[in-house]
Design an enzyme around this catalytic site. Structure first.
Site, PDB file in Angstrom:
ATOM      1  N   ASN A 103       4.596  -3.623  -5.582  1.00 56.59           N
ATOM      2  CA  ASN A 103       3.738  -3.396  -4.419  1.00 56.59           C
ATOM      3  C   ASN A 103       2.275  -3.599  -4.845  1.00 56.59           C
ATOM      4  OD1 ASN A 103       1.936  -1.960  -2.665  1.00 56.59           O
ATOM      5  ND2 ASN A 103       3.709  -1.041  -1.682  1.00 56.59           N
ATOM      6  N   ASP A 117      -0.479  -3.504  -2.864  1.00 66.42           N
ATOM      7  CA  ASP A 117      -1.465  -2.985  -1.900  1.00 66.42           C
ATOM      8  C   ASP A 117      -2.788  -2.599  -2.557  1.00 66.42           C
ATOM      9  OD1 ASP A 117       0.480  -3.126   0.034  1.00 66.42           O
ATOM     10  OD2 ASP A 117       0.829  -0.962   0.147  1.00 66.42           O
ATOM     11  N   HIS A 118      -2.680  -1.966  -3.746  1.00 63.35           N
ATOM     12  CA  HIS A 118      -3.915  -1.402  -4.307  1.00 63.35           C
ATOM     13  C   HIS A 118      -4.795  -2.429  -5.008  1.00 63.35           C
ATOM     14  CE1 HIS A 118      -2.960   2.286  -2.574  1.00 63.35           C
ATOM     15  NE2 HIS A 118      -1.841   2.433  -3.259  1.00 63.35           N
ATOM     16  N   ARG A 142     -15.295  -3.181  -1.390  1.00 63.62           N
ATOM     17  CA  ARG A 142     -16.541  -3.930  -1.211  1.00 63.62           C
ATOM     18  C   ARG A 142     -16.456  -4.949  -0.078  1.00 63.62           C
ATOM     19  NH1 ARG A 142     -20.337  -3.872  -5.516  1.00 63.62           N
ATOM     20  NH2 ARG A 142     -20.435  -1.695  -6.098  1.00 63.62           N
ATOM     21  N   HIS A 172       2.172  -3.525   2.302  1.00 66.04           N
ATOM     22  CA  HIS A 172       2.204  -2.707   3.512  1.00 66.04           C
ATOM     23  C   HIS A 172       1.028  -3.112   4.392  1.00 66.04           C
ATOM     24  CE1 HIS A 172       2.409   1.702   5.227  1.00 66.04           C
ATOM     25  NE2 HIS A 172       2.423   0.777   6.166  1.00 66.04           N
ATOM     26  N   ARG A 227      -0.906  -2.062   7.077  1.00 65.44           N
ATOM     27  CA  ARG A 227      -1.117  -0.842   7.867  1.00 65.44           C
ATOM     28  C   ARG A 227      -1.896  -1.163   9.125  1.00 65.44           C
ATOM     29  NH1 ARG A 227      -0.344   4.070   4.504  1.00 65.44           N
ATOM     30  NH2 ARG A 227      -1.101   5.145   6.341  1.00 65.44           N
ATOM     31  N   ARG A 237      -6.376  -0.866   5.934  1.00 67.23           N
ATOM     32  CA  ARG A 237      -7.234  -0.300   4.876  1.00 67.23           C
ATOM     33  C   ARG A 237      -7.139  -1.082   3.574  1.00 67.23           C
ATOM     34  NH1 ARG A 237      -4.279   5.417   3.683  1.00 67.23           N
ATOM     35  NH2 ARG A 237      -4.592   5.640   5.912  1.00 67.23           N
ATOM     36  N   HIS A 238      -6.019  -1.781   3.345  1.00 63.63           N
ATOM     37  CA  HIS A 238      -5.941  -2.598   2.130  1.00 63.63           C
ATOM     38  C   HIS A 238      -5.458  -4.018   2.460  1.00 63.63           C
ATOM     39  CE1 HIS A 238      -1.963  -0.791   2.314  1.00 63.63           C
ATOM     40  NE2 HIS A 238      -2.307   0.320   1.703  1.00 63.63           N
ATOM     41  N   GLU A 284       6.244  -3.933   4.251  1.00 68.00           N
ATOM     42  CA  GLU A 284       6.361  -2.553   4.726  1.00 68.00           C
ATOM     43  C   GLU A 284       5.525  -2.444   5.987  1.00 68.00           C
ATOM     44  OE1 GLU A 284       4.949   0.053   1.732  1.00 68.00           O
ATOM     45  OE2 GLU A 284       6.522  -0.471   0.333  1.00 68.00           O
ATOM     46  N   THR A 342       1.871   6.826   2.333  1.00 67.77           N
ATOM     47  CA  THR A 342       2.997   7.186   3.186  1.00 67.77           C
ATOM     48  C   THR A 342       3.523   8.567   2.776  1.00 67.77           C
ATOM     49  OG1 THR A 342       3.531   4.851   3.141  1.00 67.77           O
ATOM     50  CG2 THR A 342       5.176   6.306   4.105  1.00 67.77           C
ATOM     51  N   GLU A 379      15.657   2.580   1.995  1.00 68.57           N
ATOM     52  CA  GLU A 379      14.874   2.854   0.789  1.00 68.57           C
ATOM     53  C   GLU A 379      14.643   4.354   0.769  1.00 68.57           C
ATOM     54  OE1 GLU A 379      11.499   0.378  -0.168  1.00 68.57           O
ATOM     55  OE2 GLU A 379      10.456   2.065  -1.102  1.00 68.57           O
ATOM     56  N   HIS A 402       8.292   5.088  -4.316  1.00 67.69           N
ATOM     57  CA  HIS A 402       7.161   5.982  -4.051  1.00 67.69           C
ATOM     58  C   HIS A 402       6.957   6.946  -5.212  1.00 67.69           C
ATOM     59  CE1 HIS A 402       3.932   7.758  -1.839  1.00 67.69           C
ATOM     60  NE2 HIS A 402       4.095   6.814  -0.932  1.00 67.69           N
ATOM     61  N   GLY A 403       5.807   6.794  -5.844  1.00 67.05           N
ATOM     62  CA  GLY A 403       5.434   7.713  -6.928  1.00 67.05           C
ATOM     63  C   GLY A 403       6.150   7.443  -8.241  1.00 67.05           C
ATOM     64  N   GLY A 419       4.266   0.517  -6.897  1.00 67.20           N
ATOM     65  CA  GLY A 419       2.928  -0.031  -6.715  1.00 67.20           C
ATOM     66  C   GLY A 419       1.869   0.609  -7.565  1.00 67.20           C
ATOM     67  N   HIS A 420       1.507   1.844  -7.249  1.00 64.04           N
ATOM     68  CA  HIS A 420       0.314   2.458  -7.825  1.00 64.04           C
ATOM     69  C   HIS A 420       0.316   2.470  -9.353  1.00 64.04           C
ATOM     70  CE1 HIS A 420      -2.606   5.646  -8.777  1.00 64.04           C
ATOM     71  NE2 HIS A 420      -3.255   5.137  -7.743  1.00 64.04           N
TER      72      HIS A 420
HETATM   73  N1  PXP Z   1       7.926   2.140  -0.974  1.00 63.30           N
HETATM   74  C1  PXP Z   1       7.307   2.454   0.193  1.00 63.30           C
HETATM   75  C2  PXP Z   1       8.104   2.408   1.439  1.00 63.30           C
HETATM   76  C3  PXP Z   1       5.943   2.760   0.221  1.00 63.30           C
HETATM   77  O1  PXP Z   1       5.338   3.066   1.395  1.00 63.30           O
HETATM   78  C4  PXP Z   1       5.205   2.721  -0.977  1.00 63.30           C
HETATM   79  C5  PXP Z   1       3.728   2.987  -0.957  1.00 63.30           C
HETATM   80  O2  PXP Z   1       3.084   2.010  -0.231  1.00 63.30           O
HETATM   81  C6  PXP Z   1       5.883   2.386  -2.157  1.00 63.30           C
HETATM   82  C7  PXP Z   1       7.246   2.125  -2.136  1.00 63.30           C
HETATM   83  C8  PXP Z   1       5.185   2.321  -3.490  1.00 63.30           C
HETATM   84  O3  PXP Z   1       4.731   3.587  -3.829  1.00 63.30           O
HETATM   85  P1  PXP Z   1       3.792   3.754  -5.110  1.00 63.30           P
HETATM   86  O4  PXP Z   1       2.532   3.021  -4.821  1.00 63.30           O
HETATM   87  O5  PXP Z   1       3.599   5.251  -5.188  1.00 63.30           O
HETATM   88  O6  PXP Z   1       4.537   3.197  -6.276  1.00 63.30           O
END
Ligand code: PXP
Length: 247
Positions: free
Chosen positions: A7, A9-10, A18, A43, A45, A49-50, A70, A101, A151, A191-192, A213-214
């Protein structure tokens, strides 16, 4: 082996800090793929935002593996998904105030909108996944609505404190995965997840894909995207129950 969806996104979060042109998530997708990502996840959104619309259209052109979009079941976003036709759409709950999320989709409570989005995306040939809590009733509803995959949100697992709480969350994921597989659903998780807490997750029987992702983007800032992805794949391979022998 379990697939890794990266992922990105970040990467876009840094760019949007910026409102600039860099770093470009499209470049990050290419590097993540070179590092061994099995798919790219973004994602889009409602508040943009990203990830921006332009990213999604360009990624559709550039991603050679699988593009997972997503999205919440908002009409505007569903319309974009129907144009872009990602390989997969993962329906998630979305709140403007949240940092990320929070929790899974309550499939029963959101049934009309979720059902309509599932039907329209599937009719367009898009594989549909629902991001839900590891609860059997949610799995049953996801099946009833015709999802191809679910998921499981791993936030409760990754935020659990203490060995007993972690084991309890893991047990929920194992039980819900077995139930979903019994219904013929594909099982993804995310997630996480990070380079440490992913280890027990890859040993859960039946899990097919992780979306992370993160933690990968955080490492990529320091060591580069290709290496950050390669290192995550390596951890997953080392802890997978039946690692494929090299060669
Ligand atoms: N899966 C879903 C459905 C999510 O919404 C996210 C966060 O955007 C992730 C996975 C990835 O989560 P993380 O960035 O905490 O790894």
């Amino acid at each position: 082996m379990i697939r890794l969806g990266v992922n990105i996104d970040h990467v876009a979060t840094v760019r949007q800090a910026r409102r600039a042109k860099e770093p470009d998530p499209v470049a990050a997708a290419v590097l993540a793929t070179l590092g061994g990502a099995d798919g790219i996840t973004v994602h889009l959104r409602e508040d943009r935002r990203h990830i921006q619309d332009r990213d999604v259209y360009l990624l559709r052109e550039v991603v050679t593996t699988r593009l997972n979009l997503e999205m919440a079941a908002y009409e505007e976003i569903v319309a974009i998904a129907l144009k872009v036709k990602p390989d997969e759409a993962t329906l998630v709950p979305e709140k403007r105030q949240e940092l990320t999320t929070e929790g899974g989709l309550d499939v029963a409570a959101t049934e009309p909108a979720t059902r309509s989005a599932v039907d329209r995306l599937k009719a367009a040939g898009v594989h549909v996944s629902l991001f839900i809590d590891p609860a059997l009733a949610q799995v049953d509803m996801a099946k009833k609505l015709g999802a191809d995959a679910i998921e499981f949100q791993t936030a409760s697992y990754s935020e659990a404190v203490g060995a007993a709480a972690v084991a309890a969350e893991l047990a929920k994921l194992e039980r819900a995965t077995a139930h979903a597989k019994g219904l013929g659903l594909h099982v993804h998780m995310g997630h996480g997840l990070n380079y440490w807490n992913v280890k027990p997750i890859v040993r859960v029987a039946g899990v097919e894909e992780l979306n992370i992702g993160h933690s990968i983007v955080s490492r990529a800032v320091l060591v580069g995207m290709e290496r950050a992805v390669r290192e995550m794949k390596q951890v997953m391979q080392e802890h997978y129950p039946n690692p494929k022998k090299p060669g």
